[in-house]
Scaffold this active site. Structure first.
Site, PDB file in Angstrom:
ATOM      1  N   GLY A  11       0.816  -1.214   0.000  1.00 51.87           N
ATOM      2  CA  GLY A  11       0.000   0.000   0.000  1.00 51.87           C
ATOM      3  C   GLY A  11       0.843   1.255   0.000  1.00 51.87           C
ATOM      4  N   TYR A 144     -15.243  -4.944   8.851  1.00 51.44           N
ATOM      5  CA  TYR A 144     -13.894  -4.389   8.954  1.00 51.44           C
ATOM      6  C   TYR A 144     -13.233  -4.819  10.263  1.00 51.44           C
ATOM      7  CZ  TYR A 144     -10.185  -0.870   9.344  1.00 51.44           C
ATOM      8  OH  TYR A 144      -8.970  -0.234   9.500  1.00 51.44           O
ATOM      9  N   ALA A 145     -13.962  -4.686  11.374  1.00 49.73           N
ATOM     10  CA  ALA A 145     -13.400  -5.081  12.669  1.00 49.73           C
ATOM     11  C   ALA A 145     -13.125  -6.578  12.700  1.00 49.73           C
ATOM     12  CB  ALA A 145     -14.351  -4.687  13.798  1.00 49.73           C
TER      13      ALA A 145
END
Length: 233
Positions: A11, A144-145
């Site tokens: 990234g 997401y978590a």
């Protein structure tokens, strides 16, 4: 002349990945940075690699490129990740697959291939990215978590599996930071998260790099399987 240490940062085109990569370059590292699109910045010690961390063949080729060019890998920092903030009842299955694929599969593939190269010198540092959304169990961030909770368990298991090769594996859990990751999240949602922290402010890229750099130090060789959350989550 001693060769500079080599880091693989995912990234690296933008956001935290770019910040980590540039900070390491400033500290004398060689950085191989991967992103799905070509990086729009250069440095004499920066090797840009176009690769999707969810694609096993592309990850293998990226690490092979590092091995061929440098013959070593000292650190891997898994910055690549995606997020989505939405009620579970309104979250499409496609979103679930995309988040799990990038955050969990991508982290696993990069860590696995990086460790293979690190094992040759019996030394390495792997740093993964979690989030304060895990300990805070934030509503609207179920997938997401969950993906980052999986990254944390992956971190702990890899720490045990790779310890005999001199490789440590740790994770950092940032607070909300002004990057593309939180674009589209309503400001009142971000403010509500910040108000639940012990240190009630947005995080900064330097906050995160401070922890990353700590994990990467040679002197941190007795620290593995740990997750450090920022902001007092």
């Amino acid at each position: 002349m001693e060769q500079k240490p080599v880091a693989f940062v995912t990234g690296a085109r933008k956001g935290l990945g770019r910040h980590v990569a540039r900070q390491l370059l400033d500290r004398g590292w060689v950085v191989a940075g991967c992103s799905r699109e070509a990086a729009d910045w250069t440095h004499d010690s920066f090797l840009p690699i176009c690769a999707d961390v969810t694609d096993e063949a592309q990850v293998c080729r990226a690490v092979e490129q590092i091995r061929t060019k440098y013959g070593r890998l000292d650190a891997a920092v898994n910055c690549a990740g995606i997020a989505s903030m939405n009620h579970a009842l309104l979250t499409p299955g496609e979103t679930v697959a995309r988040i799990l694929d990038t955050n969990v599969r991508g982290t696993f593939l990069v860590s696995r291939e990086a460790a293979k190269l690190m094992r040759a010198r019996r030394y390495g540092r792997i740093v993964n990215f979690s989030t304060v959304a895990v300990p805070m169990s934030l509503d609207g961030e179920s997938v997401y978590a969950a993906s980052k909770a999986a990254v944390e368990e992956l971190t702990r298991v890899l720490a045990r599996e790779l310890a005999d090769f001199g490789i440590t594996v740790n994770a950092v859990g940032p607070t909300p930071i002004e990057t593309d990751l939180i674009q589209g999240v309503p400001r009142e949602k971000i403010d509500a998260i910040v108000q639940r922290l012990a240190i009630r402010r947005m995080g900064t890229p330097d906050d995160v790099f401070n922890v990353v750099e700590f994990f990467l130090r040679p002197e941190s060789g007795n620290i593995t399987g740990q997750v450090i959350y920022l902001g007092g989550a």
